[in-house]
Design a protein around this motif. Structure first.
Motif, mmCIF file in Angstrom:
data_model
loop_
_atom_site.group_PDB
_atom_site.id
_atom_site.type_symbol
_atom_site.label_atom_id
_atom_site.label_comp_id
_atom_site.label_asym_id
_atom_site.label_seq_id
_atom_site.Cartn_x
_atom_site.Cartn_y
_atom_site.Cartn_z
ATOM 1 N N SER A 1 163.333 -44.545 53.296
ATOM 2 C CA SER A 1 163.023 -43.761 54.634
ATOM 3 C C SER A 1 164.063 -44.418 55.431
ATOM 4 O O SER A 1 164.388 -45.448 55.748
ATOM 5 C CB SER A 1 161.655 -44.183 55.053
ATOM 6 O OG SER A 1 161.313 -45.387 55.064
ATOM 7 N N ILE B 1 161.664 -44.893 47.090
ATOM 8 C CA ILE B 1 161.653 -44.280 48.053
ATOM 9 C C ILE B 1 162.310 -44.930 49.134
ATOM 10 O O ILE B 1 161.834 -46.248 49.696
ATOM 11 C CB ILE B 1 159.993 -44.174 48.733
ATOM 12 C CG1 ILE B 1 159.307 -43.264 47.511
ATOM 13 C CG2 ILE B 1 159.669 -43.296 50.092
ATOM 14 C CD1 ILE B 1 159.812 -42.029 47.118
ATOM 15 N N LEU C 1 153.545 -37.079 46.353
ATOM 16 C CA LEU C 1 154.249 -38.378 46.556
ATOM 17 C C LEU C 1 153.088 -39.502 46.307
ATOM 18 O O LEU C 1 152.166 -39.418 47.169
ATOM 19 C CB LEU C 1 155.002 -38.536 47.750
ATOM 20 C CG LEU C 1 155.971 -39.613 47.791
ATOM 21 C CD1 LEU C 1 157.257 -39.552 46.797
ATOM 22 C CD2 LEU C 1 156.542 -39.636 49.247
ATOM 23 N N ASP D 1 164.656 -40.293 51.277
ATOM 24 C CA ASP D 1 163.346 -39.544 50.605
ATOM 25 C C ASP D 1 162.436 -39.263 51.726
ATOM 26 O O ASP D 1 161.977 -38.189 51.762
ATOM 27 C CB ASP D 1 162.562 -40.727 49.840
ATOM 28 C CG ASP D 1 163.379 -41.036 48.435
ATOM 29 O OD1 ASP D 1 163.280 -40.293 47.521
ATOM 30 O OD2 ASP D 1 163.918 -42.157 48.497
ATOM 31 N N ASP E 1 166.033 -43.074 41.286
ATOM 32 C CA ASP E 1 164.491 -42.059 41.147
ATOM 33 C C ASP E 1 163.428 -42.876 41.176
ATOM 34 O O ASP E 1 162.393 -42.123 41.217
ATOM 35 C CB ASP E 1 164.883 -41.170 40.052
ATOM 36 C CG ASP E 1 166.111 -40.389 40.469
ATOM 37 O OD1 ASP E 1 166.543 -39.995 41.238
ATOM 38 O OD2 ASP E 1 166.608 -40.154 39.221
ATOM 39 N N LEU F 1 164.141 -35.568 51.274
ATOM 40 C CA LEU F 1 163.288 -34.874 50.666
ATOM 41 C C LEU F 1 161.986 -34.306 51.528
ATOM 42 O O LEU F 1 161.326 -33.270 51.254
ATOM 43 C CB LEU F 1 162.665 -35.689 49.310
ATOM 44 C CG LEU F 1 164.034 -35.952 48.717
ATOM 45 C CD1 LEU F 1 163.304 -36.528 47.328
ATOM 46 C CD2 LEU F 1 164.721 -34.890 48.337
ATOM 47 N N TYR F 2 161.551 -35.372 52.493
ATOM 48 C CA TYR F 2 160.199 -35.107 53.252
ATOM 49 C C TYR F 2 160.653 -35.484 54.733
ATOM 50 O O TYR F 2 161.601 -36.490 54.733
ATOM 51 C CB TYR F 2 159.166 -35.978 52.878
ATOM 52 C CG TYR F 2 158.862 -35.825 51.145
ATOM 53 C CD1 TYR F 2 157.793 -34.780 50.853
ATOM 54 C CD2 TYR F 2 159.384 -36.732 50.202
ATOM 55 C CE1 TYR F 2 157.481 -34.628 49.580
ATOM 56 C CE2 TYR F 2 158.990 -36.570 48.971
ATOM 57 C CZ TYR F 2 158.150 -35.484 48.512
ATOM 58 O OH TYR F 2 157.533 -35.357 47.246
ATOM 59 N N HIS G 1 158.766 -48.743 47.870
ATOM 60 C CA HIS G 1 159.251 -48.083 49.279
ATOM 61 C C HIS G 1 160.003 -48.954 50.159
ATOM 62 O O HIS G 1 159.231 -50.185 50.624
ATOM 63 C CB HIS G 1 157.886 -47.599 49.803
ATOM 64 C CG HIS G 1 158.260 -46.976 51.234
ATOM 65 N ND1 HIS G 1 157.386 -46.840 52.220
ATOM 66 C CD2 HIS G 1 159.282 -46.205 51.700
ATOM 67 C CE1 HIS G 1 157.817 -46.079 53.254
ATOM 68 N NE2 HIS G 1 159.121 -45.958 52.747
#
Length: 338
Positions: free
Chosen positions: A95, A93, A23, A133, A90, A163-164, A59
């Protein structure tokens, strides 16, 4: 109708690899802690998100309790994402976090599996997303076994809702334990999120930065401007209407007073270098090799542009870094003044 700037990846925004993962994050990320709640100007909020993306900020950092009121930042950002950014999902990011109080009763906060996964599901509904993400445990819970909280993060990944995963504000010993537990569960901790600035260098002083680099874990830091203390706003005292002047705020008058001599010395040094204190502070944070990205807030598009203009300021050489070390040395958390 929003049309993204086709030159947004022309090199104006540098990207850094998050630890040794696949990433990449922009060196400056946009935080939505303030300025995106129901009490804020929604037209300006939309303009800020658009401008950030056009400048290469991919992000957007949120949490379940951001607002005010809690949850409203995710609702508002979720609406804007659906209306303006669906074609760019896509590239983004997104969060979020769980751990601070969100609803009444025994499961409305902290680190139980019940709270963490319920909070994630609520965040996804507010954000109008199938997944985030990065999903963080927002704060440690001393009354819940780490294995339980980490199992909830592992489930978030295995279920496809994240994803993370990352950890925020965990003290060093608990951070290291949590990372190991996650690893034993087959999930890597992608990133750690601590407060970090010239005036708050405890992750550096306590060896966390060195440890993160050794383990291949990224670090995204919040409050790089020390809640506004490093913007130049407080050089001549505490202005009316500022964060420190409001009794309900996180920044208290005593914190500013404890740091005022350092703030003034840093301001003079920034002047000597021909840059603003804000740009010096951001340049300094990004000079640290362990830092993947710095999270900034912006109340207006102009404020966002001013922060991003730090990339036009000169890099800090070894001599400049040594002078800053002399003004504001790294000290451990218990020894820090604010």
């Amino acid at each position: 109708m929003y049309s993204a700037d086709p030159t947004r990846y022309d090199g104006r925004m540098p990207f850094r690899r998050c630890g040794d993962s696949g990433l990449l994050l922009p060196e400056i990320s946009l935080g939505c802690w303030h300025n995106f709640g129901h009490v804020d100007d929604q037209h300006e909020a939309r303009a800020i998100l658009r401008r950030a993306f056009d400048r290469g900020v991919t992000h957007f950092d949120l949490a379940n309790n951001y607002g005010p009121p809690p949850g409203s930042a995710e609702e508002n950002v979720g609406r804007i994402l659906a209306e303006d950014f669906s074609a760019h999902r896509d590239e983004l990011i997104i969060s979020s976090k769980a751990g601070h109080e969100m609803w009444q009763g025994p499961y409305g906060e902290w680190g139980s599996r019940k709270h963490v996964l319920a909070s994630l599901d609520q965040s996804l509904k507010r954000l109008r997303l199938d997944y985030v993400d990065i999903f963080y445990s927002h704060r440690p819970d001393k009354n819940t076994r780490l294995e339980e909280t980490m199992s909830a993060l592992a489930t978030a990944v295995s279920s496809g809702r994240a994803l993370y995963v990352g950890l925020s504000k965990y003290p060093p010993k608990m951070l290291k334990q949590a990372v190991k537990i996650l690893k034993d569960m087959g999930v890597r901790c992608l990133i750690y999120q601590p407060p970090y600035s010239i005036l708050n260098r405890w992750p550096e002083a306590e060896g966390i930065h060195d440890w993160l680099e050794e383990k291949g874990i990224g670090s995204i830091v919040f409050s790089p401007l020390a809640q506004g203390m490093l913007t130049g706003k407080y050089v001549d005292g505490i202005p009316a209407g500022s964060r420190a002047a409001r009794a309900e705020g996180f920044l208290q008058t005593a914190q500013v007073e404890a740091q005022i001599e350092k703030i003034r010395a840093l301001h003079r040094f920034a002047d000597d270098l021909g840059m603003s204190l804000q740009h010096l502070a951001l340049r300094w944070v990004l000079s640290q090799s362990a830092v993947t990205s710095a999270i900034i807030g912006a109340r207006t598009v102009a404020q966002l542009d001013d922060s991003l203009a730090a990339f036009q300021a000169p890099s800090l050489d070894k001599e400049a870094l040594e002078i800053i070390d002399a003004i504001a040395p790294a000290v451990k958390k218990d020894d820090a003044e604010g």
